[in-house]
Design a protein around this motif. Structure first.
Motif, PDB file in Angstrom:
ATOM      1  N   ARG A  21       4.280   1.769  -5.378  1.00 64.43           N
ATOM      2  CA  ARG A  21       3.711   3.063  -5.744  1.00 64.43           C
ATOM      3  C   ARG A  21       2.262   3.212  -5.314  1.00 64.43           C
ATOM      4  N   GLU A  22       1.673   2.173  -4.751  1.00 65.38           N
ATOM      5  CA  GLU A  22       0.261   2.196  -4.376  1.00 65.38           C
ATOM      6  C   GLU A  22       0.091   2.495  -2.899  1.00 65.38           C
TER       7      GLU A  22
ATOM      8  N   ILE B 290      -3.087  -6.096  -3.983  1.00 67.65           N
ATOM      9  CA  ILE B 290      -2.072  -5.028  -4.075  1.00 67.65           C
ATOM     10  C   ILE B 290      -1.724  -4.539  -2.678  1.00 67.65           C
TER      11      ILE B 290
ATOM     12  N   ARG C 122      -5.567  -6.464  -8.245  1.00 68.64           N
ATOM     13  CA  ARG C 122      -5.514  -6.359  -9.694  1.00 68.64           C
ATOM     14  C   ARG C 122      -6.407  -7.437 -10.280  1.00 68.64           C
TER      15      ARG C 122
ATOM     16  N   ASN D 209       1.635   0.090 -17.929  1.00 63.80           N
ATOM     17  CA  ASN D 209       1.182  -1.257 -17.555  1.00 63.80           C
ATOM     18  C   ASN D 209       0.295  -1.260 -16.313  1.00 63.80           C
ATOM     19  N   ASP D 210      -0.004  -0.065 -15.774  1.00 64.11           N
ATOM     20  CA  ASP D 210      -0.998   0.006 -14.695  1.00 64.11           C
ATOM     21  C   ASP D 210      -2.417  -0.080 -15.248  1.00 64.11           C
TER      22      ASP D 210
ATOM     23  N   SER E 219       0.932  -4.970   2.309  1.00 63.93           N
ATOM     24  CA  SER E 219       1.106  -5.098   0.862  1.00 63.93           C
ATOM     25  C   SER E 219       0.918  -6.543   0.436  1.00 63.93           C
TER      26      SER E 219
ATOM     27  N   MET F  25       0.898  -8.086  -5.729  1.00 63.74           N
ATOM     28  CA  MET F  25       0.847  -7.151  -6.846  1.00 63.74           C
ATOM     29  C   MET F  25       1.280  -5.735  -6.458  1.00 63.74           C
TER      30      MET F  25
ATOM     31  N   SER G 292       3.613  -2.687  -6.080  1.00 58.19           N
ATOM     32  CA  SER G 292       4.804  -2.214  -6.802  1.00 58.19           C
ATOM     33  C   SER G 292       5.584  -1.165  -6.018  1.00 58.19           C
TER      34      SER G 292
END
Length: 376
Positions: free
Chosen positions: A92-93, A73, A63, A109-110, A85, A88, A90
């Motif tokens: 979902r990435e 991320i 990010r 907020n992405d 990971s 950053m 979440s």
């Protein structure tokens, strides 16, 4: 390379996921670049790598505009097929095997800058792009001026309740446009079907701002009255060319059928007289002479205001004439002349002819002699 110009080719649009709307801004470094697209809240978003290198050791997404460890991320190492990971992340990435960043169920907020670092055997490449996530528009509403119509007689107007302008109308699940049968208003919010048919039962409008995932309204189901289109008359014994041959005392069945909505009403007429039968079929358990004659099946759709009929005539087979009530049987007697009698009659006829000719000759001679004597 001009790094401020969006790149959006037609072939790439065909493979985008449904939540992609428009091209974003990309920045490049060396031989790689990022193509980003405006995403929609709640849908999947992608950041695509272009000019993908060979011999990649690791893809690392971050990010912001830097590739610091604190902004990481997720990273993916193709040789070992492993990923890790970062702070950053979440949940979902994910990074695809080609190095693209995929974000599930995008959130507002992405929105922001994303940087990728690609490590290859002979160096490291970086690129940064901006990703924008927009709020999802609410599904449009829909209404009609009526839901009950008669086929080819009544029009219907449907209204799409939305502030959007990119509206597509669907009739029975198929997108439609203005034509001879229907008209769409210039703002796209009104659909008018001039004469509704039985194949225009389902109406729906949609906002086509999300590729392949349009935001659709609820469906409105129309009740279309139609028919009867035609009447089929079946029978036992079978009817041929409108004639039903049956014997006295036998069982006769006739049945009407038709394509109609709602269910039609049936009436039967026998030799001009209305029968008290309101069903599609009629049964004569033991055929009598009074029941023979012409039958007419009338099919009526009161809603569509259409009436149609079919006829059949019950007869006995040729050579088997029924007796009228109280009639006397007719006895047929044949006249037969033997061979000798025929010869005798012929001879007598010839002799009689000769005799008559002799008399005529005699009378003529006598008359001629009398006149001659008188002259002398």
């Amino acid at each position: 390379m001009d790094v401020s110009r969006p790149r959006c080719s037609l072939w790439r649009k065909l493979v985008l996921v449904a939540n992609l709307l428009a091209c974003g801004i990309l920045q490049t470094s060396g031989q790689i670049s990022i193509v980003s697209f405006i995403g929609i809240e709640g849908y999947r978003s992608y950041l695509y790598l272009e000019s993908i290198l060979e011999d990649v050791q690791e893809y690392s997404w971050h990010r912001g505009v830097t590739d610091s460890e604190g902004n990481m991320i997720v990273s993916y190492k193709p040789p070992s097929n492993s990923w890790q990971s970062g702070p950053m992340f979440s949940g979902r990435e994910n990074v695809t095997s080609k190095g693209h960043l995929r974000i599930r169920e995008s959130m507002l907020n992405d929105t922001g800058n994303y940087t990728v670092r690609v490590d290859v055997s002979n160096g490291t490449y970086r690129a940064t792009s901006w990703l924008e996530i927009r709020e999802k528009e609410s599904n449009p509403g829909i209404s009609t001026n009526t839901t009950s119509v008669v086929e080819y007689m009544d029009p219907v107007a449907a209204f799409c309740h939305t502030n959007a302008t990119n509206i597509t109308w669907y009739v029975d699940g198929i997108p439609v446009f203005s034509n001879d049968l229907m008209t769409i208003s210039p703002d796209g919010k009104t659909l008018i079907i001039h004469k509704v048919s039985r194949y225009n039962k389902i109406l729906q409008c949609a906002l086509e701002n999300i590729l392949e995932f349009p935001q659709r309204s609820e469906q409105i189901f129309l009740t279309v009255a139609y028919g009867p289109d035609s009447v089929w008359l079946s029978s036992d014994p079978m009817t041929f060319n409108g004639i039903l041959y049956a014997e006295l005392g036998s069982k006769v069945e006739m049945k009407c059928s038709s394509s109609s909505f709602p269910r039609p009403k049936y009436h039967w007429i026998h030799n001009g007289s209305l029968l008290g039968v309101s069903e599609a079929n009629i049964t004569l358990p033991s055929l009598t002479w009074e029941q023979m004659g012409r039958y007419r099946c009338i099919v009526e759709n009161p809603v569509a205001q259409l009436t149609i009929y079919r006829e059949a005539q019950i007869r006995t087979r040729p050579g088997k004439c029924p007796l009228f009530p109280g009639s006397v049987p007719i006895v047929r007697r044949d006249f037969y002349i033997s061979g000798p009698l025929v010869v005798f009659l012929i001879v007598m006829t010839v002799l009689g002819g000769v005799y008559l000719c002799g008399i005529l000759v005699y009378m003529m001679i006598s008359r001629f002699s009398t006149r001659r004597n008188r002259g002398i």
